[in-house]
Design a protein around this motif. Structure first.
Motif, PDB file in Angstrom:
ATOM      1  N   VAL A 284       4.895  18.928  67.035  1.00  0.00           N
ATOM      2  CA  VAL A 284       4.597  19.343  65.681  1.00  0.00           C
ATOM      3  C   VAL A 284       5.088  20.772  65.559  1.00  0.00           C
ATOM      4  N   ASP A 285       6.140  20.929  64.829  1.00  0.00           N
ATOM      5  CA  ASP A 285       6.744  22.245  64.730  1.00  0.00           C
ATOM      6  C   ASP A 285       6.979  22.539  63.264  1.00  0.00           C
ATOM      7  N   GLU A 286       6.240  23.463  62.735  1.00  0.00           N
ATOM      8  CA  GLU A 286       6.381  23.663  61.307  1.00  0.00           C
ATOM      9  C   GLU A 286       7.525  24.592  60.951  1.00  0.00           C
ATOM     10  N   GLU A 287       7.794  25.509  61.852  1.00  0.00           N
ATOM     11  CA  GLU A 287       8.869  26.445  61.537  1.00  0.00           C
ATOM     12  C   GLU A 287      10.224  25.744  61.523  1.00  0.00           C
TER      13      GLU A 287
ATOM     14  N   GLY B 215       5.156   9.699  68.742  1.00  0.00           N
ATOM     15  CA  GLY B 215       6.059  10.297  67.772  1.00  0.00           C
ATOM     16  C   GLY B 215       5.659   9.979  66.349  1.00  0.00           C
ATOM     17  N   VAL B 216       5.338   8.712  66.088  1.00  0.00           N
ATOM     18  CA  VAL B 216       4.952   8.291  64.745  1.00  0.00           C
ATOM     19  C   VAL B 216       3.751   9.098  64.272  1.00  0.00           C
ATOM     20  N   VAL B 217       2.817   9.313  65.197  1.00  0.00           N
ATOM     21  CA  VAL B 217       1.578   9.996  64.878  1.00  0.00           C
ATOM     22  C   VAL B 217       1.823  11.446  64.458  1.00  0.00           C
ATOM     23  N   ALA B 218       2.716  12.097  65.187  1.00  0.00           N
ATOM     24  CA  ALA B 218       2.939  13.521  64.955  1.00  0.00           C
ATOM     25  C   ALA B 218       3.353  13.799  63.515  1.00  0.00           C
ATOM     26  N   ASP B 219       4.097  12.871  62.931  1.00  0.00           N
ATOM     27  CA  ASP B 219       4.606  13.100  61.585  1.00  0.00           C
ATOM     28  C   ASP B 219       3.568  12.940  60.485  1.00  0.00           C
ATOM     29  N   VAL B 220       2.659  11.967  60.616  1.00  0.00           N
ATOM     30  CA  VAL B 220       1.856  11.607  59.456  1.00  0.00           C
ATOM     31  C   VAL B 220       0.364  11.869  59.578  1.00  0.00           C
ATOM     32  N   ALA B 221      -0.161  11.976  60.795  1.00  0.00           N
ATOM     33  CA  ALA B 221      -1.617  12.011  60.926  1.00  0.00           C
ATOM     34  C   ALA B 221      -2.197  13.398  60.691  1.00  0.00           C
ATOM     35  N   ASP B 222      -3.466  13.432  60.240  1.00  0.00           N
ATOM     36  CA  ASP B 222      -4.200  14.688  60.170  1.00  0.00           C
ATOM     37  C   ASP B 222      -4.950  14.919  61.475  1.00  0.00           C
ATOM     38  N   ARG B 223      -5.615  13.833  61.919  1.00  0.00           N
ATOM     39  CA  ARG B 223      -6.395  13.928  63.147  1.00  0.00           C
ATOM     40  C   ARG B 223      -6.000  12.800  64.093  1.00  0.00           C
TER      41      ARG B 223
END
Lengths: 374, 327
Positions: A284-287, B215-223
């Motif tokens: 998760v990389d926001e930059e 990978g799928v999780v990283a894009d869409v999930a909050d928790r």
């Protein structure tokens, strides 16, 4: 993440151009059409599924070539043609200078022991009624090979090599888990000391933690025994991890091939580009802005593929030329040696985020537009 | 609070003994929130969802304890006909395999319309019009014509869109998606995930996304809630979990995935195998595979410790979470 991850990269010598290595397998214009029969009362051929339609590949000695693409692109058929489990419709397969395209059973016998296969499904690729010992032993029996010290000793060595307990010689496949069964499949493929292993999605049926174990095993096999791999997979990250060179297939054709650095960092074919941007990444990389390309629709039917460039129906760069002229697989300017691309209008060599996302999917486009208005 | 699962236990009676598939799972989902439940096969992630949804096969399955509070009501105490009214209208599920979840001998428009006939008592004609509208909403081209077609005439991605349309039909407050994109190719997977995320935002639904794909999780999930052997071992906002996992299993999972940005190195595989559910190890179920395991791990089951920093809503079921967090 942890300091473990900063291990030195593998010896990079194989990362460069492939031309230095000796060619083991060469495939030219390989074609496989599966006929479709229909009509009544007399069945006749009404068409053909053009599963593989003119594929060119080379695999060097001890090299790993990754073959990636979506389902239905013909990557598995290509693997089966190379192992000659299927009879090619056209083209040429040359193994160590010997044409094996239409070789007869007897002629193939010596080659067969050098080209082995690992299958995707560890459950259906092992005979449930045979013990592990006899499964691994049978390739040697069929080929009449008597290793020093006897076949059983060899089997035990192989079990040890793939990380299984040699004492489990007399167990049956159902007593093993999916990952362990895949290890049995690897041991069977190694039984004849092959020079080339065609691995058809060897890890995609396994759980993440087990997947890593099997990939490490395959990597060990490749490094220590110098076996060449044709590694067929749909998972781009796995292929990147395992293969020095990568070929991308779309609808029966290779659209781009090159060494992995070049393909993953400087893709030129729009399809390769889109494929890379679609892989969800484990971070998760926001930059860091990620490039985003969303293709519309699905892969067209291989029964009647589009004219010209086969990707044109889903391509955002397609022009009239693409419909009439099929782009050849050539090295285009700005590419590294050995990086071939089949495209009339190649992309800029980068994977950076672009000014505007390419979103071809009408559904998402409409949704995003409506969200923007609110 | 939309959904509050408390200390859920599910067992299966098998010939080899009792398989404890879910051993005290608790999680919560708010309206508009996406919770990802991550785990390998056999970790109990789907069974938990089936119990919440009320579609668990009983027998052989049996819910032996816990509560499933949905908008304050305990669903486990409802009668079957009350439960059925909740299911579909207030919560809906999307399955992995769209082809086997759809009726092959019924046009898709009729299957979508059935939702309105059964739950809303509409006429078949009105229901069909609504079905076309829904197909349009998930952007199936030429919806009017395609509503008359059968499932096999659709591609995998389109079928999954129909499943999504079906789940959305009665505008439920909660959607459970069980591996919704696992059977799809990457380019199509990206389309479907984006569609799901957009629709969730549009309708402000709660979404539980069950997956094994980090990978799928990283894009869409909050928790994220990570499950292992029927328990939640770590629960955290997605950002924190990827940045610094507080459980050795999560760390192992993250390290064992080949990544596009780190290639050619040996992967850090977690040694050993997940335990069989009939013989879950005593103490922490992960201890036989854990690089950090000590004596206490073999005897004491770790509770879900609150990991205070950086977020109070974080938990880790590891006696040594602090060490793990520090790396």
């Amino acid at each position: 993440m942890s300091e473990n991850l900063t291990l030195p990269a593998q010896q990079g010598s194989t990362d460069g151009a492939p031309s230095t290595t000796e060619t083991l397998l060469e495939v030219e214009g390989l074609t496989k059409h599966f006929p479709i029969y229909g009509g009544f009362p007399i069945k006749r051929k009404v068409g053909a599924v053009q599963a593989v339609d003119g594929v060119d590949l080379t695999v060097g000695v001890g090299e790993s070539l990754g073959l990636v693409g979506e389902s239905g692109c013909g990557k598995s058929t290509t693997g089966r043609l190379i192992t000659r489990l299927l009879e090619p419709t056209g083209g040429r397969i040359t193994y160590r200078g010997q044409d094996i395209t239409h070789a007869k059973r007897k002629q193939l016998a010596p080659v067969r022991s050098e080209i082995q296969m690992i299958f995707q499904d560890p459950y259906s690729s092992l005979n449930p009624r045979q013990t592990v010992g006899s499964i691994i032993k049978s390739p040697m029996e069929v080929n009449g090979i008597n290793p020093a010290g006897g076949r059983e000793k060899k089997v035990r060595e192989l079990l040890e090599l793939v990380g299984l307990n040699p004492e489990h010689y007399n167990r049956f496949p159902h007593e093993f888990s999916g990952g362990q069964r895949q290890r049995i499949g690897v041991a069977r493929a190694l039984a004849l000391n092959p020079k080339l292993i065609v691995a058809d999605e060897p890890v995609s049926a396994l759980d993440v933690s087990i997947q890593a174990q099997v990939i490490n095993l395959l990597q060990k096999v490749q490094d220590e025994l110098g076996i060449a791999f044709l590694f067929i997979a749909h998972d781009l990250a796995v292929v990147r991890h395992f293969s020095q060179r990568v070929a991308v297939m779309y609808l029966g054709k290779v659209v781009e091939v090159g060494d992995r650095e070049s393909i993953y960092n400087r893709p030129r074919h729009p399809y390769t580009h889109a494929l890379l941007s679609a892989v969800p990444e484990v971070r998760v990389d926001e930059e860091e802005q990620r490039e985003r390309i969303r293709l519309s629709g699905d892969v067209p039917s291989p029964i009647s593929p589009p004219s010209g460039c086969r990707f044109r129906t889903r391509c955002w760069k397609a022009q009239d030329k693409c419909a009439t002229e099929e782009p050849p697989l050539v090295q285009i300017s700005g590419n590294r040696e050995g990086h071939l691309t089949a495209c009339h209008f190649p992309e800029d060599p980068t994977t950076e985020a672009r000014d505007e996302d390419v979103v071809l999917d009408p559904a998402l486009k409409a949704l995003e537009d409506s969200a923007g208005k609110e | 609070m939309l959904l509050d699962v408390r200390d859920l236990h599910v067992e299966f009676r098998t010939r080899d003994g009792v398989a404890r598939a879910v051993n005290g799972v608790s999680y919560r989902v708010d309206a508009g929130e996406t919770l990802a439940v991550l785990g390998e096969s056999g970790s109990g992630k789907s069974v938990t969802a089936q119990a919440v949804m009320g579609i668990l096969d009983t027998p052989p399955g049996r819910i032996t304890g816990g509560e499933v509070l949905f908008r304050g009501r305990d669903l486990l105490k409802l009668k079957e006909d009350e439960r059925r009214r909740v299911r579909g209208a207030e919560m809906a599920m999307i399955f992995q395999d769209a082809l086997s979840s759809l009726n092959p001998v019924l046009p898709v428009g009729d299957q979508l319309g059935e939702m309105f006939v059964v739950h809303r008592g509409m006429s078949r004609k009105d229901a069909r019009a609504r079905a076309v509208e829904l197909m349009d909403r998930v952007r199936i081209p030429a919806a009017r014509e395609r509503a008359k077609q059968y499932p096999h005439q659709f591609s995998g991605g389109m079928r999954q869109r129909i499943m999504i349309a079906m789940a959305l039909a009665l505008e439920p407050a909660l959607i459970i998606a069980d591996e919704p994109t696992t059977a799809l190719d990457v380019t199509v997977q990206a389309q479907v995930m984006d569609l799901l995320a957009e629709l969730r935002r549009e309708y402000r639904m709660g979404l539980i996304l069950i997956t094994h794909d980090l990978g799928v999780v990283a894009d869409v999930a909050d928790r994220i809630a990570v499950m292992y052997a029927g328990r939640i071992v770590e629960s955290a906002p997605v950002h924190d979990l990827y940045g610094a996992p507080a459980h050795p299993y999560t760390r192992g999972l993250l390290d064992s995935v080949p990544r596009l940005d780190l290639k050619g190195r040996e992967l850090h595989a977690i040694k050993g195998l997940p335990p069989g559910l009939t013989h879950i190890p005593p103490g922490c179920a992960f201890h036989p595979r854990c690089p950090m395991a000590r004596d206490v791990c073999r005897t004491d089951v770790p509770p879900l410790y609150g990991v205070a920093e950086p977020d109070a809503a974080r938990g880790s079921a590891c006696h040594f979470w602090r060490e793990c967090l520090d790396g």
